[in-house]
Structures are given as C-alpha cells and as structure tokens.
Design a protein around this motif. Structure first.
Motif, PDB file in Angstrom:
ATOM      1  N   THR A   1       0.842  -1.196   0.000  1.00 59.07           N
ATOM      2  CA  THR A   1       0.000   0.000   0.000  1.00 59.07           C
ATOM      3  C   THR A   1       0.872   1.240   0.000  1.00 59.07           C
ATOM      4  O   THR A   1       1.816   1.339   0.789  1.00 59.07           O
TER       5      THR A   1
ATOM      6  N   THR B   1      -2.037  -1.161  -3.852  1.00 59.72           N
ATOM      7  CA  THR B   1      -3.128  -0.312  -3.384  1.00 59.72           C
ATOM      8  C   THR B   1      -2.571   1.107  -3.303  1.00 59.72           C
ATOM      9  O   THR B   1      -1.576   1.346  -2.614  1.00 59.72           O
TER      10      THR B   1
ATOM     11  N   ILE C   1      -3.369   5.150  -2.514  1.00 59.65           N
ATOM     12  CA  ILE C   1      -4.245   6.141  -1.886  1.00 59.65           C
ATOM     13  C   ILE C   1      -3.681   7.515  -2.208  1.00 59.65           C
ATOM     14  O   ILE C   1      -2.485   7.757  -2.015  1.00 59.65           O
TER      15      ILE C   1
ATOM     16  N   HIS D   1      -4.643  12.033  -2.675  1.00 58.99           N
ATOM     17  CA  HIS D   1      -5.559  13.181  -2.623  1.00 58.99           C
ATOM     18  C   HIS D   1      -5.412  14.045  -3.866  1.00 58.99           C
ATOM     19  O   HIS D   1      -6.015  15.119  -3.947  1.00 58.99           O
TER      20      HIS D   1
ATOM     21  N   ALA E   1      -5.231  10.472  -9.506  1.00 60.51           N
ATOM     22  CA  ALA E   1      -6.386   9.572  -9.501  1.00 60.51           C
ATOM     23  C   ALA E   1      -6.904   9.356 -10.919  1.00 60.51           C
ATOM     24  O   ALA E   1      -7.236   8.222 -11.303  1.00 60.51           O
TER      25      ALA E   1
ATOM     26  N   ASP F   1      -5.436  -0.844  -7.068  1.00 61.61           N
ATOM     27  CA  ASP F   1      -6.631  -0.675  -6.236  1.00 61.61           C
ATOM     28  C   ASP F   1      -6.597   0.761  -5.718  1.00 61.61           C
ATOM     29  O   ASP F   1      -5.865   1.081  -4.775  1.00 61.61           O
TER      30      ASP F   1
ATOM     31  N   HIS G   1      -7.759   4.423  -4.174  1.00 65.40           N
ATOM     32  CA  HIS G   1      -8.621   5.070  -3.180  1.00 65.40           C
ATOM     33  C   HIS G   1      -8.344   6.573  -3.222  1.00 65.40           C
ATOM     34  O   HIS G   1      -7.185   7.006  -3.090  1.00 65.40           O
TER      35      HIS G   1
ATOM     36  N   LEU H   1      -8.857  10.258  -1.534  1.00 64.08           N
ATOM     37  CA  LEU H   1      -9.157  10.877  -0.244  1.00 64.08           C
ATOM     38  C   LEU H   1     -10.157  12.022  -0.406  1.00 64.08           C
ATOM     39  O   LEU H   1     -10.182  12.700  -1.439  1.00 64.08           O
TER      40      LEU H   1
ATOM     41  N   LEU I   1      -5.223   5.833   8.461  1.00 63.69           N
ATOM     42  CA  LEU I   1      -4.494   4.938   7.562  1.00 63.69           C
ATOM     43  C   LEU I   1      -3.155   4.503   8.130  1.00 63.69           C
ATOM     44  O   LEU I   1      -2.544   5.179   8.950  1.00 63.69           O
TER      45      LEU I   1
END
Length: 227
Positions: A97, A120, A122, A124, A129, A139, A141, A143, A166
């Motif tokens: 991650t 994964t 993540i 912002h 994104a 994967d 995600h 924020l 997190l």
C-alpha cells in the motif's frame, strides 16, 4: 554581456516586476533556462532575489508565491523524469500500500508505475487519480476534501481525518523546499497538514523532489530530515 552584468540586470527586472519566470528571463536575455537558473542561484546567494517555483521574486518579498501545477510541470522536466523513475525502486513488494502526494514529480511517478506490480494506491491528487483510475493492477482510493486550484489536491479537515485512520507501507511525498535546518516545507497551511498526516501514516517516507527545491525554505515545515 558578461555574466555579472546579466545577473545585475536580472535582479533589477525581478525587483521591477515583482516576479519573473525562468522562461521569460531566458527569452529576455537570449540564454538557456539552465543559465538562468544558475544566475538566479548566484543572485539568491548574494541576497538579491528569492527563488520560487519556475522563477524568482525580490529578496525582500514577504509572501511566498506558490505557482500552479501547470507551471511547475514545465520546469526541470528532465530531472523530474529521472527522480520519478528512480523512485520506482522504493515501491513496496507487490500487494503493498502506498500514499501518493500531489505534485508535478509525483504525477510523473504515477505514470511510470510498473504494469506488472499490483498495488493499493491512496491519493488526494486529482490528476494522479485520473491517471490511475481503471488500471487493473491498481486498487485506487481517493481521499476526501476541498480541492485546491493551485495543486489540484484535496486538503482540509476531512483529508487529514481520513489520513489519520491509515497505515501504509510507503508514502511518496512532494515538497516546495528542502534544507538541513528547516527540513521539508511548503507555503500553504492546508497542504502542510495533509503532508504531515501522510508522513505519520507511513512506515517509510520517500520524498520526490528535483534540485530546484534544495536550499528553499517556504515558511511551513511538515517534516524534519532526521525524522
């Protein structure tokens, strides 16, 4: 024109205009952008100007001017590509991650993530994104938070709260400045809060920055170099 004469003229122009980009200075004096950056570094050491992303402001300017993502994306592109490619070696094993901070260099890093390495991710950062959405090995995600126009990144209380929940293997963060004494810093309070939360959430932190950030001290520190 000798280098000393050119540098003095540059300092006068920056003082007159309040801010000048590297590209504009290069065009004005008929020199390369690399020459301009060297001249601005020399002027900064003499206390005549302050370097900012993509250009310079007067040394006595109290406000740190934060340039937009589009402008930063056009500066030091070759260096940023090298940094992004080198950062691939810092990825966790497949299935790990990562947190990806906003910034022109982290966007480049997202572009070179290997297609055979499941992760994964993540973030912002809206551009990151958009780049990674739909890739089968990622994967993704995104924020929550208010998206700043300057950096196209979500910031604010919701962003910080989500990050506090997190725990990731590696955070890849950007910065507006790096010095031994001041550490990593940025001009904006909300960006700094998000970056601090990213640093706290990660088992390991990797800073992605080109050489133009070295020696700069935006006012808000978000991480020390010895942490």
């Amino acid at each position: 024109m000798y280098a000393e004469e050119r540098q003095q003229a540059m300092a006068r122009l920056v003082g007159e205009h309040g801010r000048l980009s590297v590209a504009a200075i290069a065009t004005r004096f008929g020199v390369t952008t690399e020459t301009v950056r060297r001249d601005l570094s020399a002027l900064e050491r003499m206390g005549l100007v302050r370097r900012v992303h993509g250009g310079a402001v007067p040394a006595n300017s109290l406000a740190v001017i934060e340039s937009g993502l589009g402008e930063r994306d056009q500066a030091n592109t070759a260096e940023k590509e090298l940094v992004a490619k080198a950062a691939v070696d810092e990825l966790p094993p497949a299935g790990g991650t990562v947190l990806l901070d906003a910034g022109s260099t982290t966007i480049r890093f997202a572009r070179v993530l290997p297609r055979d390495h499941r992760l994964t991710v993540i973030t912002h950062a809206v551009p990151i994104a958009a780049r990674l959405a739909g890739l089968p090995h990622i994967d993704l995600h995104l924020l929550p938070g208010r998206v700043r126009t300057t950096t196209q990144a979500a910031v604010g209380a919701d962003t910080a709260a989500a990050l506090e929940q997190l725990r990731v293997d590696v955070a890849f963060v950007g910065t507006n400045g790096i010095t031994v004494d001041h550490g990593l810093s940025t001009p904006d309070h909300d960006e700094a809060a998000a970056k601090r939360a990213m640093v706290r959430a990660a088992r390991r932190v990797v800073c992605l920055a080109d050489s133009s950030k070295v020696g700069r001290e935006p006012p808000i520190r978000f991480a020390r170099l010895d942490e």
